[in-house]
Design a protein around this motif. Structure first.
Motif, PDB file in Angstrom:
ATOM      1  N   GLY A 161      41.580  41.060  32.747  1.00 19.75           N
ATOM      2  CA  GLY A 161      40.519  40.099  32.965  1.00 19.75           C
ATOM      3  C   GLY A 161      40.535  39.450  34.339  1.00 19.75           C
ATOM      4  N   ASP A 162      41.647  39.608  35.039  1.00 14.15           N
ATOM      5  CA  ASP A 162      41.772  39.013  36.371  1.00 14.15           C
ATOM      6  C   ASP A 162      41.027  39.834  37.415  1.00 14.15           C
ATOM      7  N   SER A 163      40.990  39.269  38.613  1.00 12.39           N
ATOM      8  CA  SER A 163      40.359  39.935  39.749  1.00 12.39           C
ATOM      9  C   SER A 163      41.370  40.138  40.855  1.00 12.39           C
ATOM     10  N   GLY A 217      29.864  48.162  38.146  1.00 10.37           N
ATOM     11  CA  GLY A 217      29.603  46.838  37.608  1.00 10.37           C
ATOM     12  C   GLY A 217      30.804  45.916  37.635  1.00 10.37           C
ATOM     13  N   ARG A 218      31.982  46.474  37.808  1.00 11.35           N
ATOM     14  CA  ARG A 218      33.202  45.653  37.889  1.00 11.35           C
ATOM     15  C   ARG A 218      33.787  45.659  39.297  1.00 11.35           C
ATOM     16  N   PHE A 219      33.656  46.750  39.998  1.00  9.32           N
ATOM     17  CA  PHE A 219      34.206  46.886  41.345  1.00  9.32           C
ATOM     18  C   PHE A 219      33.070  46.864  42.359  1.00  9.32           C
ATOM     19  N   THR A 220      33.344  46.256  43.493  1.00 13.21           N
ATOM     20  CA  THR A 220      32.358  46.187  44.568  1.00 13.21           C
ATOM     21  C   THR A 220      33.033  46.500  45.897  1.00 13.21           C
ATOM     22  N   ILE A 221      32.417  47.377  46.648  1.00  9.30           N
ATOM     23  CA  ILE A 221      32.913  47.723  47.975  1.00  9.30           C
ATOM     24  C   ILE A 221      32.070  46.997  49.013  1.00  9.30           C
ATOM     25  N   ASP A 246      43.130  50.306  34.695  1.00  7.03           N
ATOM     26  CA  ASP A 246      42.933  50.260  36.148  1.00  7.03           C
ATOM     27  C   ASP A 246      44.252  50.308  36.907  1.00  7.03           C
ATOM     28  N   THR A 247      45.348  50.312  36.195  1.00  4.63           N
ATOM     29  CA  THR A 247      46.662  50.354  36.828  1.00  4.63           C
ATOM     30  C   THR A 247      46.868  51.650  37.595  1.00  4.63           C
ATOM     31  N   GLY A 248      47.428  51.525  38.781  1.00  2.00           N
ATOM     32  CA  GLY A 248      47.733  52.703  39.585  1.00  2.00           C
ATOM     33  C   GLY A 248      47.956  52.322  41.035  1.00  2.00           C
ATOM     34  N   VAL A 249      48.289  53.324  41.813  1.00  2.00           N
ATOM     35  CA  VAL A 249      48.379  53.134  43.259  1.00  2.00           C
ATOM     36  C   VAL A 249      47.006  53.433  43.839  1.00  2.00           C
ATOM     37  N   TYR A 250      46.483  52.476  44.551  1.00  2.00           N
ATOM     38  CA  TYR A 250      45.153  52.602  45.136  1.00  2.00           C
ATOM     39  C   TYR A 250      45.274  53.001  46.602  1.00  2.00           C
ATOM     40  N   TYR A 251      44.504  53.981  46.962  1.00  2.00           N
ATOM     41  CA  TYR A 251      44.498  54.508  48.322  1.00  2.00           C
ATOM     42  C   TYR A 251      43.093  54.410  48.906  1.00  2.00           C
ATOM     43  N   VAL A 283      37.333  47.655  55.145  1.00  2.00           N
ATOM     44  CA  VAL A 283      36.565  47.887  53.924  1.00  2.00           C
ATOM     45  C   VAL A 283      37.327  47.252  52.768  1.00  2.00           C
ATOM     46  N   TYR A 284      36.607  46.559  51.924  1.00  2.00           N
ATOM     47  CA  TYR A 284      37.224  45.853  50.804  1.00  2.00           C
ATOM     48  C   TYR A 284      36.826  46.500  49.481  1.00  2.00           C
ATOM     49  N   LEU A 285      37.731  46.416  48.547  1.00  2.00           N
ATOM     50  CA  LEU A 285      37.437  46.814  47.175  1.00  2.00           C
ATOM     51  C   LEU A 285      37.703  45.598  46.301  1.00  2.00           C
ATOM     52  N   GLN A 286      36.626  44.933  45.920  1.00  2.00           N
ATOM     53  CA  GLN A 286      36.738  43.771  45.045  1.00  2.00           C
ATOM     54  C   GLN A 286      36.734  44.256  43.612  1.00  2.00           C
ATOM     55  N   MET A 287      37.771  43.950  42.881  1.00  2.00           N
ATOM     56  CA  MET A 287      37.915  44.414  41.502  1.00  2.00           C
ATOM     57  C   MET A 287      37.899  43.213  40.572  1.00  2.00           C
ATOM     58  N   THR A 288      37.031  43.241  39.602  1.00  2.00           N
ATOM     59  CA  THR A 288      36.935  42.154  38.640  1.00  2.00           C
ATOM     60  C   THR A 288      37.113  42.691  37.226  1.00  2.00           C
ATOM     61  N   ASN A 289      37.393  41.774  36.312  1.00  2.00           N
ATOM     62  CA  ASN A 289      37.556  42.138  34.912  1.00  2.00           C
ATOM     63  C   ASN A 289      38.486  43.346  34.754  1.00  2.00           C
TER      64      ASN A 289
END
Length: 123
Positions: free
Chosen positions: A14-16, A65-69, A89-94, A78-84
């Motif tokens: 539920g966090d961002s 609808g949950r993530f915004t670039i 969604d767990t993982g290494v993000y590249y 470049v940003y990846l805003q992740m909500t909810n």
């Protein structure tokens, strides 16, 4: 081209969280930027992408609808805003970059990669 991803961490469901990808070495606006994540034991999965030249964003269905670039031209970031967030969604993000006129969704279509940042979402 060098990419530096950061912003990962441990959060609860539920966090961002906001990830950053700093692009340096070349004119960032000539590149397509892709965000991928790699869950333990899984292949890299396309999360979303950004076509800098026309300021367009693309998302995979599971994050739409949950993530915004977004991007900051002055900072070549470049940003990846992740909500909810949820545990899936767990993982290494590249973040990855390539000179394309579209946003590829296959990892092999990207030439340049950042080092990855770990996102862990607890339930």
């Amino acid at each position: 081209v060098q990419l530096q991803a950061s912003g990962g961490g441990l959060v609860q469901a539920g966090d961002s969280l906001r990830l950053s990808c700093v692009v340096s070495g070349r004119t960032a606006s000539s590149y397509s930027i892709g965000w991928f994540r790699r869950a333990p034991g899984q292949e890299p999965e396309f999360v979303g992408g950004f076509l800098w030249s026309i300021d367009s964003t693309y998302y995979t269905a599971s994050v739409n609808g949950r993530f915004t670039i977004s991007r900051d031209n002055a900072k070549s970031t470049v940003y990846l805003q992740m909500t909810n967030l949820n545990p899936e969604d767990t993982g290494v993000y590249y973040c990855a970059a390539d000179q394309r006129l579209w946003v590829p969704q296959r990892p092999q279509d990207y030439t340049y990669w950042g080092q990855g940042t770990l996102v862990t979402v607890s339930s």
